[in-house]
Design a protein around this motif. Sequence first.
Motif, PDB file in Angstrom:
ATOM      1  N   GLU A   1       0.848  -1.193   0.000  1.00 11.47           N
ATOM      2  CA  GLU A   1       0.000   0.000   0.000  1.00 11.47           C
ATOM      3  C   GLU A   1       0.882   1.242   0.000  1.00 11.47           C
ATOM      4  O   GLU A   1       2.087   1.160   0.184  1.00 11.47           O
ATOM      5  N   ASP A   2       0.273   2.399  -0.218  1.00 13.09           N
ATOM      6  CA  ASP A   2       1.012   3.657  -0.240  1.00 13.09           C
ATOM      7  C   ASP A   2       1.807   3.806   1.054  1.00 13.09           C
ATOM      8  O   ASP A   2       1.370   3.359   2.113  1.00 13.09           O
ATOM      9  N   ALA A   3       2.968   4.449   0.954  1.00  8.42           N
ATOM     10  CA  ALA A   3       3.852   4.558   2.118  1.00  8.42           C
ATOM     11  C   ALA A   3       4.368   5.986   2.289  1.00  8.42           C
ATOM     12  O   ALA A   3       4.546   6.714   1.315  1.00  8.42           O
ATOM     13  N   GLN A   4       4.615   6.323   3.541  1.00  5.73           N
ATOM     14  CA  GLN A   4       5.320   7.570   3.856  1.00  5.73           C
ATOM     15  C   GLN A   4       6.760   7.183   4.143  1.00  5.73           C
ATOM     16  O   GLN A   4       7.031   6.329   4.986  1.00  5.73           O
ATOM     17  N   ILE A   5       7.680   7.810   3.433  1.00  5.06           N
ATOM     18  CA  ILE A   5       9.103   7.495   3.568  1.00  5.06           C
ATOM     19  C   ILE A   5       9.824   8.702   4.144  1.00  5.06           C
ATOM     20  O   ILE A   5       9.614   9.832   3.698  1.00  5.06           O
ATOM     21  N   THR A   6      10.656   8.449   5.139  1.00  3.81           N
ATOM     22  CA  THR A   6      11.483   9.485   5.748  1.00  3.81           C
ATOM     23  C   THR A   6      12.940   9.104   5.544  1.00  3.81           C
ATOM     24  O   THR A   6      13.324   7.967   5.807  1.00  3.81           O
TER      25      THR A   6
ATOM     26  N   VAL B   1      12.225  13.126  -7.376  1.00  6.98           N
ATOM     27  CA  VAL B   1      11.533  12.541  -8.522  1.00  6.98           C
ATOM     28  C   VAL B   1      11.030  11.171  -8.085  1.00  6.98           C
ATOM     29  O   VAL B   1      11.812  10.328  -7.633  1.00  6.98           O
ATOM     30  N   VAL B   2       9.712  10.969  -8.199  1.00  9.33           N
ATOM     31  CA  VAL B   2       9.088   9.714  -7.795  1.00  9.33           C
ATOM     32  C   VAL B   2       8.397   9.109  -9.010  1.00  9.33           C
ATOM     33  O   VAL B   2       7.510   9.734  -9.597  1.00  9.33           O
ATOM     34  N   ASP B   3       8.816   7.913  -9.401  1.00 11.82           N
ATOM     35  CA  ASP B   3       8.234   7.201 -10.535  1.00 11.82           C
ATOM     36  C   ASP B   3       8.282   8.050 -11.807  1.00 11.82           C
ATOM     37  O   ASP B   3       7.335   8.104 -12.579  1.00 11.82           O
ATOM     38  N   GLY B   4       9.406   8.775 -11.983  1.00 11.89           N
ATOM     39  CA  GLY B   4       9.621   9.565 -13.175  1.00 11.89           C
ATOM     40  C   GLY B   4       8.954  10.931 -13.182  1.00 11.89           C
ATOM     41  O   GLY B   4       9.065  11.676 -14.148  1.00 11.89           O
ATOM     42  N   VAL B   5       8.247  11.275 -12.105  1.00 15.44           N
ATOM     43  CA  VAL B   5       7.536  12.552 -12.025  1.00 15.44           C
ATOM     44  C   VAL B   5       8.154  13.407 -10.925  1.00 15.44           C
ATOM     45  O   VAL B   5       8.326  12.944  -9.796  1.00 15.44           O
ATOM     46  N   SER B   6       8.441  14.663 -11.245  1.00 15.09           N
ATOM     47  CA  SER B   6       9.023  15.557 -10.253  1.00 15.09           C
ATOM     48  C   SER B   6       8.025  15.805  -9.129  1.00 15.09           C
ATOM     49  O   SER B   6       6.868  16.128  -9.366  1.00 15.09           O
ATOM     50  N   ALA B   7       8.490  15.625  -7.905  1.00 12.10           N
ATOM     51  CA  ALA B   7       7.671  15.922  -6.733  1.00 12.10           C
ATOM     52  C   ALA B   7       8.076  17.278  -6.162  1.00 12.10           C
ATOM     53  O   ALA B   7       7.669  17.639  -5.066  1.00 12.10           O
ATOM     54  N   GLY B   8       8.923  18.007  -6.890  1.00 10.29           N
ATOM     55  CA  GLY B   8       9.333  19.339  -6.482  1.00 10.29           C
ATOM     56  C   GLY B   8      10.532  19.335  -5.559  1.00 10.29           C
ATOM     57  O   GLY B   8      11.204  18.327  -5.368  1.00 10.29           O
ATOM     58  N   ALA B   9      10.765  20.501  -4.974  1.00  9.71           N
ATOM     59  CA  ALA B   9      11.890  20.669  -4.051  1.00  9.71           C
ATOM     60  C   ALA B   9      11.390  20.539  -2.622  1.00  9.71           C
ATOM     61  O   ALA B   9      10.328  21.056  -2.279  1.00  9.71           O
ATOM     62  N   ILE B  10      12.144  19.844  -1.809  1.00  7.28           N
ATOM     63  CA  ILE B  10      11.833  19.681  -0.390  1.00  7.28           C
ATOM     64  C   ILE B  10      13.058  20.121   0.397  1.00  7.28           C
ATOM     65  O   ILE B  10      14.177  19.707   0.091  1.00  7.28           O
TER      66      ILE B  10
ATOM     67  N   VAL C   1      10.734  14.012   4.146  1.00  6.84           N
ATOM     68  CA  VAL C   1       9.560  13.129   4.178  1.00  6.84           C
ATOM     69  C   VAL C   1       8.822  13.228   2.851  1.00  6.84           C
ATOM     70  O   VAL C   1       8.569  14.333   2.358  1.00  6.84           O
ATOM     71  N   LEU C   2       8.486  12.077   2.260  1.00  8.09           N
ATOM     72  CA  LEU C   2       7.709  12.058   1.034  1.00  8.09           C
ATOM     73  C   LEU C   2       6.745  10.882   1.047  1.00  8.09           C
ATOM     74  O   LEU C   2       6.979   9.889   1.752  1.00  8.09           O
ATOM     75  N   SER C   3       5.669  11.005   0.299  1.00  3.84           N
ATOM     76  CA  SER C   3       4.695   9.931   0.158  1.00  3.84           C
ATOM     77  C   SER C   3       4.880   9.278  -1.196  1.00  3.84           C
ATOM     78  O   SER C   3       5.135   9.964  -2.191  1.00  3.84           O
ATOM     79  N   VAL C   4       4.727   7.952  -1.225  1.00  2.00           N
ATOM     80  CA  VAL C   4       4.905   7.204  -2.458  1.00  2.00           C
ATOM     81  C   VAL C   4       3.694   6.303  -2.651  1.00  2.00           C
ATOM     82  O   VAL C   4       3.322   5.562  -1.742  1.00  2.00           O
ATOM     83  N   GLU C   5       3.069   6.393  -3.835  1.00  2.62           N
ATOM     84  CA  GLU C   5       1.935   5.532  -4.157  1.00  2.62           C
ATOM     85  C   GLU C   5       2.467   4.178  -4.606  1.00  2.62           C
ATOM     86  O   GLU C   5       3.158   4.077  -5.614  1.00  2.62           O
ATOM     87  N   LEU C   6       2.151   3.137  -3.830  1.00  4.82           N
ATOM     88  CA  LEU C   6       2.710   1.816  -4.098  1.00  4.82           C
ATOM     89  C   LEU C   6       1.667   0.737  -4.380  1.00  4.82           C
ATOM     90  O   LEU C   6       1.927  -0.185  -5.126  1.00  4.82           O
TER      91      LEU C   6
END
Length: 137
Positions: A84-89, A101-110, A119-124
């Motif tokens: 399932e979707d996960a929060q990654i730190t 960049v997550v799955d080829g799509v820019s998630a911007g600057a953090i 911390v980022l969220s990833v749809e899994l």
Amino acid sequence: MAVVKELIRAEKDGSISFGDYELASKTKKQDFEYQGDLYKVKTFREITKLERNDLFVYESVPGTAVEHFKVTADSVEFQVEGPEDAQITLGLEDDTEYLTVVDGVSAGAITTGLGGKLVLSVELGGKDAVEVKIKKA
């Protein structure tokens, strides 16, 4: 990609793989030596956590399997899989901006805070492994 049944392993490309989100109870492996560092992994369906030389490196909620985790002076790259979707730190440098960049799509600057955590969220859920690339801006 599949879970890492040995909990943590070195890969031929200079990276490491770790995590088993299929485990029902918390399992850990410590004192895994790789390239002069000691790693410890704790993993099961609710969380996966990696430390290097007793310092925080990676955590996901819920648990995940991570392959080809590679850290350089200015980047982190890995493939991650989970049920399932996960929060990654990630433990990175304090007060630093990173492009994600997550799955080829820019998630911007953090920008990390004083603790250096990003911390980022990833749809899994139901997908193959998702590639994550993080580079110092």
